[in-house]
Motif scaffolding. Structure first.
Motif, short mmCIF file in Angstrom:
data_model
loop_
_atom_site.label_atom_id
_atom_site.label_comp_id
_atom_site.label_asym_id
_atom_site.label_seq_id
_atom_site.Cartn_x
_atom_site.Cartn_y
_atom_site.Cartn_z
N ALA A 108 9.45 -10.82 6.27
CA ALA A 108 8.76 -10.05 7.57
C ALA A 108 8.82 -8.61 7.26
O ALA A 108 7.96 -7.87 7.33
N GLU A 109 9.96 -8.24 6.91
CA GLU A 109 10.05 -6.49 6.76
C GLU A 109 9.24 -6.24 5.52
O GLU A 109 8.40 -5.05 5.92
N SER A 110 8.81 -6.77 4.47
CA SER A 110 8.22 -6.41 3.47
C SER A 110 6.60 -6.49 3.77
O SER A 110 5.75 -5.69 3.62
N LEU A 111 6.30 -7.54 4.56
CA LEU A 111 4.97 -7.69 5.26
C LEU A 111 4.67 -6.46 6.00
O LEU A 111 3.59 -5.88 6.00
N ASP A 112 5.47 -6.31 6.88
CA ASP A 112 5.52 -5.18 7.92
C ASP A 112 5.25 -3.70 7.18
O ASP A 112 4.27 -3.08 7.59
N GLU A 113 5.76 -3.45 6.12
CA GLU A 113 6.00 -2.46 5.31
C GLU A 113 4.35 -2.34 4.69
O GLU A 113 3.94 -1.17 4.65
N THR A 114 4.11 -3.48 4.08
CA THR A 114 2.69 -3.09 3.36
C THR A 114 1.30 -3.18 4.41
O THR A 114 0.64 -2.23 4.21
N TYR A 115 1.51 -3.63 5.55
CA TYR A 115 0.68 -3.32 6.87
C TYR A 115 0.74 -2.23 7.16
O TYR A 115 -0.45 -1.52 7.36
N LYS A 116 1.87 -1.55 7.15
CA LYS A 116 1.88 0.22 7.58
C LYS A 116 1.10 0.93 6.61
O LYS A 116 0.38 1.63 6.81
N ASP A 117 1.35 0.48 5.31
CA ASP A 117 0.66 1.24 3.98
C ASP A 117 -0.73 0.92 4.32
O ASP A 117 -1.49 1.97 3.90
N MET A 118 -1.11 -0.08 4.37
CA MET A 118 -2.63 -0.44 4.50
C MET A 118 -3.40 0.28 5.76
O MET A 118 -4.10 0.67 5.46
N TYR A 119 -2.47 0.14 6.64
CA TYR A 119 -3.04 0.85 8.07
C TYR A 119 -3.23 2.48 7.68
O TYR A 119 -4.24 3.03 7.80
N GLN A 120 -2.32 3.05 7.06
CA GLN A 120 -2.23 4.53 6.72
C GLN A 120 -3.58 4.58 5.51
O GLN A 120 -4.37 5.52 5.73
N ALA A 121 -3.47 3.94 4.43
CA ALA A 121 -4.64 3.73 3.37
C ALA A 121 -5.94 3.78 4.04
O ALA A 121 -7.03 4.13 3.70
N TYR A 122 -6.00 2.88 5.20
CA TYR A 122 -7.54 2.78 5.63
C TYR A 122 -7.95 4.06 6.52
O TYR A 122 -9.09 4.49 6.84
N THR A 123 -6.61 4.58 7.21
CA THR A 123 -7.14 5.63 7.95
C THR A 123 -7.36 6.97 7.07
O THR A 123 -8.36 7.46 7.20
N ASN A 124 -6.71 6.91 5.71
CA ASN A 124 -7.25 7.82 4.77
C ASN A 124 -8.72 7.44 4.29
O ASN A 124 -9.34 8.64 4.16
N VAL A 125 -9.06 6.38 4.16
CA VAL A 125 -10.44 5.97 3.42
C VAL A 125 -11.61 6.49 4.56
O VAL A 125 -12.56 7.22 3.98
N PHE A 126 -11.39 6.21 5.64
CA PHE A 126 -12.48 6.46 6.59
C PHE A 126 -12.46 7.93 6.88
O PHE A 126 -13.43 8.67 7.38
N THR A 127 -11.19 8.56 6.94
CA THR A 127 -11.33 10.26 7.18
C THR A 127 -11.97 10.64 5.98
O THR A 127 -12.73 11.57 6.09
N ARG A 128 -11.73 10.40 4.86
CA ARG A 128 -12.28 10.97 3.64
C ARG A 128 -13.78 10.62 3.70
O ARG A 128 -14.52 11.49 3.11
N CYS A 129 -14.20 9.54 4.28
CA CYS A 129 -15.74 9.10 4.44
C CYS A 129 -16.38 9.98 5.46
O CYS A 129 -17.58 9.90 5.43
N GLY A 130 -15.66 10.71 6.24
CA GLY A 130 -16.51 11.66 7.20
C GLY A 130 -16.75 10.83 8.38
O GLY A 130 -17.25 11.27 9.30
N LEU A 131 -15.84 9.87 8.80
CA LEU A 131 -16.11 9.10 10.08
C LEU A 131 -15.32 9.55 11.07
O LEU A 131 -14.06 9.92 10.69
N ASN A 132 -15.92 9.30 12.26
CA ASN A 132 -15.20 9.55 13.55
C ASN A 132 -14.82 8.23 14.14
O ASN A 132 -15.53 7.28 14.34
N PHE A 133 -13.55 7.56 13.99
CA PHE A 133 -13.26 6.39 14.14
C PHE A 133 -12.00 6.22 14.73
O PHE A 133 -11.16 7.09 15.08
#
Length: 572
Positions: free
Chosen positions: A167-192
């Motif tokens: 579960a700890e490994s899943l939590d870590e990847t979930y957090k990584d993906m959450y941040q990666a998605y934040t980066n993606v939509f920020t770079r795309c210029g979205l207000n989200f």
């Protein structure tokens, strides 16, 4: 790219059947064309934007060690039958048969295919964690395709799947993906906003949706005015904060209420507040009937009911079913004297009600002075209503406000939902077989394109953020019969391309007014106009984002454009 050699079929008129602004502008600016309901071709400009978005996604995925692959869009029914979703996914799953009568589905999503691949190839904990993703067209038979690319039957999606031994490994990847998605939509210029969400047909728990704020959005976001709390309205929790009334319980009384079916009609007829009426809704959860009670001024949240009952499907009973189960018609159903086999669930707010009004399970009749604790049997209380604007924020900070949003991404913790059903196991350090823990992470690529347009346009057309713009620069030669203009425009076109800029050169034999209108409509970040002062080596530079214009000598042009690009990049 020379504009005369590409296909950008702009339109002057707004298409009559296009409701959403993004749909109108993408059609008018020649980015998309409809093939059939909910299915679109991406014209050259849209294809370049799609490639830019995909490039950003690939960079962010690589940064967190996600590996790209490609799976088939045509999926065999047996794989879906293993997970059980062949029978529960619903009519949105496009099903077909081959010439031999074998059943298939067009990929609405790829949990089953990916799980079967990893199940067959990964046997040891030493190979975990593993994150794989693809970017591919998906197919869903939407009942009502609408708003162009925002709700279609074929769309482009990035879907990733992670596999873990802990579960700890899943939590870590979930957090990584959450941040990666934040980066993606920020770079795309979205207000989200990332919001707490429901996993729906995907299964699993712990999930966030990434919502691009837009009035056309089909989802309602409940957010706090004093904290970062945000949730899909269906998932916003409401604490048991209403205190029970201390009023003395009065005698139950049946009253004649002819043709009074709605809460509004009932409150007016009996001169009571809707908040002192009990709304009784008969629902069907995986085929079994349950009665759900809320206060009259509240709305039943069927997603909360579904999650409470751990049901695969939840639906409202039809009038015939209501009559069969309760002996009356909708509008007169209530918890008093109900068939004891029907489970009753009540929202926390109902627990606090005293001497309320409720249906009498008899047409044209209601009960007054209903006290659920006294008058109904075996009632289970839970948070079962939709949150309302003005309610306290679930995190205890501020009050709730609503906004509309377009879902552009979602991250899930699936747990063992698919690995157990499909026997995807690994051997741990002690050689024991255990089900893999899974995560699932999706981004709507084509929907992101539309969401960007919803947020970045004006009355003249599109305004592309630099990072996702189909081209960096738009060079216009206003008079293709003027040798000085043509020569200077050609030189600038070649020079900027040589310096690494992506350039669209309008070399068409069109009037200046047409070129300016098309340029504004297409919405590239920087326009360089070669006009009357070409023989002086002076051009006009216009910034699409703010409309500012500058006359710049050509020997200073490259440095000036570099500064503008830096400025646009910092604001995107």
């Amino acid at each position: 790219m020379r504009q005369s050699r590409t296909l950008i079929p702009t339109l002057r008129e707004v298409p009559a059947d296009a409701e959403a602004k993004s749909h109108q502008l993408l059609l008018r600016a020649g980015f998309i064309r409809q093939n059939t309901s909910g299915v679109y071709s991406y014209m050259p400009l849209a294809n370049k934007v799609i490639q830019k978005i995909q490039g950003i996604v690939r960079q962010e995925m690589e940064n967190i060690n996600a590996v790209e692959m490609m799976m088939p869009a045509l999926q065999q029914a047996e794989t879906w039958q293993e997970s059980g979703r062949w029978y529960t996914y619903g009519p949105e799953l496009m099903r077909l048969k081959d010439r031999h009568g074998r059943e298939f589905a067009l990929g609405a999503t790829h949990e089953e295919v990916m799980t079967s691949i990893v199940r067959d190839e990964v046997k040891s904990y030493k190979r975990l964690p593993l994150t794989l993703y693809q970017i591919q067209s998906k197919f869903r038979d939407e009942k009502r395709p609408r708003f162009g690319l925002l709700r279609g039957r074929e769309f482009i999606m990035k879907d990733a799947y992670s596999f873990h031994a802990s579960a700890e490994s899943l939590d870590e990847t979930y957090k990584d993906m959450y941040q990666a998605y934040t980066n993606v939509f920020t770079r795309c210029g979205l207000n989200f906003r990332p919001v707490i969400a429901d996993s729906g047909a995907m299964g699993g728990k712990d999930t966030h949706e990434f919502m691009a704020l837009a009035d056309i959005g089909e989802d309602t976001i409940a957010y706090s005015d004093q904290s970062s709390y945000a949730a899909n309205i269906e998932m916003a929790e409401i604490a048991e904060t209403v205190e029970a009334q201390n009023a003395e319980m009065e005698e139950l009384q049946e009253v004649h209420t002819p043709s009074v079916k709605t809460i509004e009609e009932l409150a007016a007829f009996l001169s009571v507040s809707p908040s002192n009426c009990i709304k009784s809704i008969l629902l069907k959860a995986d085929g079994r009937f349950v009665l759900v009670l809320t206060r009259g001024d509240h709305e039943v949240n069927d997603i909360k009911v579904k999650n409470l009952l751990h049901a695969e499907t939840i639906e409202f009973a039809n009038p015939e079913e209501v009559a069969e189960i309760t002996g009356t018609e909708p509008g007169f159903v209530g918890p008093v004297g109900l068939n004891t086999e029907i489970e009753i669930y009540a929202d926390f707010a109902v627990k606090a009600m005293a001497n309320a009004v409720a249906g009498a399970n008899k047409t044209d009749h209601h009960y007054q002075n209903v006290n659920v604790s006294r008058d109904a049997d075996h009632v289970t209380y839970a948070d079962l209503r939709l949150i309302q604007e003005g309610d306290p924020s679930p995190d205890g900070k501020g009050t709730i406000h609503f906004a509309k949003g377009i879902e552009v991404g979602q991250v899930f913790k699936l747990g063992t939902r698919y690995s157990e059903a499909m026997d995807a196991t690994y051997l741990d350090e002690n050689g024991r077989a255990k089900p893999m823990l899974m995560g699932c992470y999706g981004i709507g690529i084509s929907r992101t394109l539309s969401a960007i347009v919803e947020q970045h346009h004006d009355d003249k057309g599109l305004i592309w953020p630099l990072a996702v713009s189909p081209y960096d620069l738009h060079i216009l030669a206003l008079n293709m019969k003027n040798d000085a203009q043509v020569q200077l425009a050609e030189k600038l076109y070649e020079d900027f391309q040589a310096k690494g800029f992506d350039v669209l050169f309008d070399d068409r034999a069109e009037r200046a007014g047409v070129k300016f209108a098309d340029s504004d409509l297409i919405g590239l970040p920087i326009r360089i106009t070669v006009g009357k002062r070409a023989d002086e080596g002076v051009v006009e530079v216009k910034i699409r984002q703010n409309g500012e214009s500058f006359e710049i000598a050509c020997d200073e042009l490259f440095g000036f454009i570099e500064e503008q690009v830096k400025s646009l990049s910092s604001h995107s």
